[in-house]
Design an enzyme around this catalytic site. Sequence first.
Site, PDB file in Angstrom:
ATOM      1  N   GLY A 115       0.826  -1.192   0.000  1.00 56.95           N
ATOM      2  CA  GLY A 115       0.000   0.000   0.000  1.00 56.95           C
ATOM      3  C   GLY A 115       0.864   1.246   0.000  1.00 56.95           C
ATOM      4  O   GLY A 115       2.050   1.200   0.365  1.00 56.95           O
ATOM      5  N   CYS A 116       0.290   2.362  -0.397  1.00 55.03           N
ATOM      6  CA  CYS A 116       1.066   3.601  -0.488  1.00 55.03           C
ATOM      7  C   CYS A 116       1.501   4.103   0.889  1.00 55.03           C
ATOM      8  O   CYS A 116       2.681   4.402   1.107  1.00 55.03           O
ATOM      9  CB  CYS A 116       0.279   4.674  -1.236  1.00 55.03           C
ATOM     10  SG  CYS A 116      -1.408   4.954  -0.620  1.00 55.03           S
TER      11      CYS A 116
END
Length: 313
Positions: A115-116
């Site tokens: 995920g970012c």
Amino acid sequence: MTIRVFIDGAVGTTGLEIRERLDGRDGIEQLILAEADRKDPAKREDALNSADFVILCLPDDAAREAVAMIRNEKVRVIDASTAHRVAPDWTYGFAELEPGQSAAIAEAARVSNPGCYPTGFLALVRPLIRAGMVPLDHVFSVNAVSGYSGGGKSMIAEFEDRASEGFTDTAFRIYGLGLAHKHVAEMQKHARIEHAPIFLPAVANTYRGMVVEVPLPLHAFTRRPSIEACENVLREAYKDSPLVRVLPADVPLVRIEEDAGTDRLSLRVFGNIETGQARLVATLDNLGKGAAGAAVQNLNIMAGLDPVAGLVL
């Protein structure tokens, strides 16, 4: 040798970004379904089983469904959704996270894209934990703000539709107020810490870019690490990485757009020597190293190509 790549969900924000990075690259053939064929289960299933590599840019349930449709054991999968990021039989696709992680990705049949927000958090804290500078039972807090493209089509519409109507009142807003964001489990597992971090996400009125901050009370830790020692650990961890850079803290201006439009990740360690407090700061593009850039990097590694081919440094 040419590899065949099918992006399932190529019409979404991340999928379009991945396609853009792969377009025109020698040795890569993209399997692209026409609009009508994308909604044909048989043709989609055929594409999933005809590719050498499948990249999933789908909601979690749809990603799990797509994996179940793949019967060809030679097909290797990169999942950009949240569905498999803590699954034990998937390799975590953050190549710089651990020594040997890139080698594990190269051999894997199933890779989960990070995920970012976790990318920024893990890049900052995992080397310090591995070095024993931060105890495993420390309760981390993570303050982070992303460009609105990180929220997908609904959040993009929220900001851009308001702007087209002449409203500019949403400059910044916090969310995840129930403290149950889907990235928390990913952060805890891959940082290898005992407690779930307190995650405080926000979104700003800018299309792309991200700042992730982790405050640390260095004076409260048994080893009482210095600010300089923390920075040195990060420098050593990423000294051979072309995508992760550790910047000096003597330029204190940190902007959300700093790494927007690139596939790199920038880290800094700020602090106060007298109080023994530190602020670890990461900047990245939520659609670059935080999504599409990471997927392309993983594809490159799995296919035995230059890891940064098609990426913007």
